[in-house]
Motif scaffolding. Structure first.
Motif, PDB file in Angstrom:
ATOM      1  N   LYS A 115      13.781  20.160  26.159  1.00 53.27           N
ATOM      2  CA  LYS A 115      13.263  21.419  26.677  1.00 53.27           C
ATOM      3  C   LYS A 115      12.288  21.157  27.820  1.00 53.27           C
ATOM      4  O   LYS A 115      11.421  20.299  27.727  1.00 53.27           O
ATOM      5  CB  LYS A 115      12.549  22.195  25.569  1.00 53.27           C
ATOM      6  N   THR A 116      12.475  21.900  28.922  1.00 54.56           N
ATOM      7  CA  THR A 116      11.539  21.844  30.040  1.00 54.56           C
ATOM      8  C   THR A 116      10.917  23.227  30.202  1.00 54.56           C
ATOM      9  O   THR A 116      11.239  24.156  29.456  1.00 54.56           O
ATOM     10  CB  THR A 116      12.250  21.440  31.347  1.00 54.56           C
ATOM     11  N   LYS A 117      10.046  23.375  31.191  1.00 56.23           N
ATOM     12  CA  LYS A 117       9.435  24.678  31.436  1.00 56.23           C
ATOM     13  C   LYS A 117      10.471  25.712  31.856  1.00 56.23           C
ATOM     14  O   LYS A 117      10.319  26.903  31.604  1.00 56.23           O
ATOM     15  CB  LYS A 117       8.359  24.559  32.513  1.00 56.23           C
ATOM     16  N   GLU A 118      11.521  25.228  32.523  1.00 54.47           N
ATOM     17  CA  GLU A 118      12.506  26.150  33.086  1.00 54.47           C
ATOM     18  C   GLU A 118      13.769  26.295  32.274  1.00 54.47           C
ATOM     19  O   GLU A 118      14.404  27.351  32.296  1.00 54.47           O
ATOM     20  CB  GLU A 118      12.907  25.677  34.490  1.00 54.47           C
TER      21      GLU A 118
END
Length: 213
Positions: A106-109
Motif C-alpha cells: 500500500k502506498t499513499k496513492e
C-alpha cells in the motif's frame, strides 16, 4: 467460414495484438510514467514495462512482477474491493503449480501487487486437461477466479500460470460455474467467433444442461 478459427485468422489476431500493444503503450504514456514514479518512491528501480490494462500498469525487474493499480476510471474504482479480491492470493503456499503467492504494497496513492517473475509466453488457449489441473488447485485453495480466460494466464514452459489475480469467496455454486466456463474456454474458445462464444458463456450460468456442456 462458419465462425471457426483458421491459421490465417490466428496470424492476423497476433498481428492485431502487437499493434494494439504498441498503441496502448503510446496512448497510456502518462499512466505508465506515473506508475514508474510510484515504484521509484518505493525504492524499486530499473524496471521493464510489461503491459497496461484498465486496472493498472505492469513492470518487472526480472526478479518480481509489479502491478501498479492506476485504473482508467479512477472516480468509480474501489480500491477497497480491489484489495479484498487480491487478498485471496496472500499467504498461499509458494510451491503451487498454477497460482502465485503475492504481496500487496500500500502506498499513499494506490496498491502495488508483487509476485515472482517467471519468463513465459502469452497464453491464447488451454486444454481440458490443463483446465482440470488449474481447477483442482483452485478448489484446494478455495479460491474463485473472476475471469478465467486464457489471456489472463501465461505459459511458463509446459505450465499454465494465472496472472489475473482477482478472487472471490468460495462456494460450491460459484465453483461449478467456474468449471463450466473453463470447460467452454478449453473446448470452444478457438472454434467460435468472439460474440458467439460470449453468448454461449453467458448461457452457461447456472445452466449445466447447455448442449456445449
Amino acid at each position: 467460414m462458419d465462425g471457426h478459427a483458421t491459421t490465417n485468422n490466428k496470424k492476423a489476431n497476433l498481428y492485431k495484438e502487437s499493434r494494439k500493444e504498441l498503441y496502448e503503450f503510446f496512448k497510456y504514456q502518462e499512466r505508465i510514467k506515473k506508475a514508474q514514479d510510484i515504484l521509484l518512491d518505493q525504492g524499486i528501480q530499473s524496471v521493464d514495462y510489461l503491459g497496461v490494462g484498465h486496472e493498472g500498469v505492469v513492470f518487472t525487474d526480472t526478479r518480481n512482477v509489479y502491478k501498479v493499480l492506476l485504473p482508467i476510471n479512477n472516480n468509480t474504482f474501489d480500491f477497497g474491493i480491489a484489495y479484498r479480491r487480491k487478498s485471496f492470493f496472500l499467504n498461499l503456499p509458494k510451491d503451487l503449480k498454477h497460482l502465485y503467492c503475492i504481496e500487496l504494497m500500500k502506498t499513499k496513492e494506490t496498491i502495488i501487487v508483487k509476485y515472482p517473475f517467471e519468463k513465459g509466453e502469452k497464453c491464447s488457449s488451454y486444454t481440458e486437461v490443463e483446465a482440470i489441473s488449474i481447477l483442482t488447485e483452485l478448489w484446494q485453495q478455495k479460491i474463485i477466479i473472476l475471469d478465467c480466460k486464457p489471456e489472463n494466464c501465461i505459459r511458463v514452459g509446459e505450465t499454465i500460470k494465472i496472472i489475473d489475480l482477482d478472487g472471490k469467496e468460495y462456494n460450491d455454486n460459484l465453483f461449478l460455474n467456474m468449471c463450466a466456463r473453463m470447460y467452454l474456454y478449453s473446448n470452444y474458445y478457438d472454434k467460435y467467433e468472439y460474440t458467439e462464444f460470449q453468448k454461449v458463456k453467458r448461457s452457461a450460468i447456472n445452466n449445466f444442461e447447455l448442449p456445449e456442456l
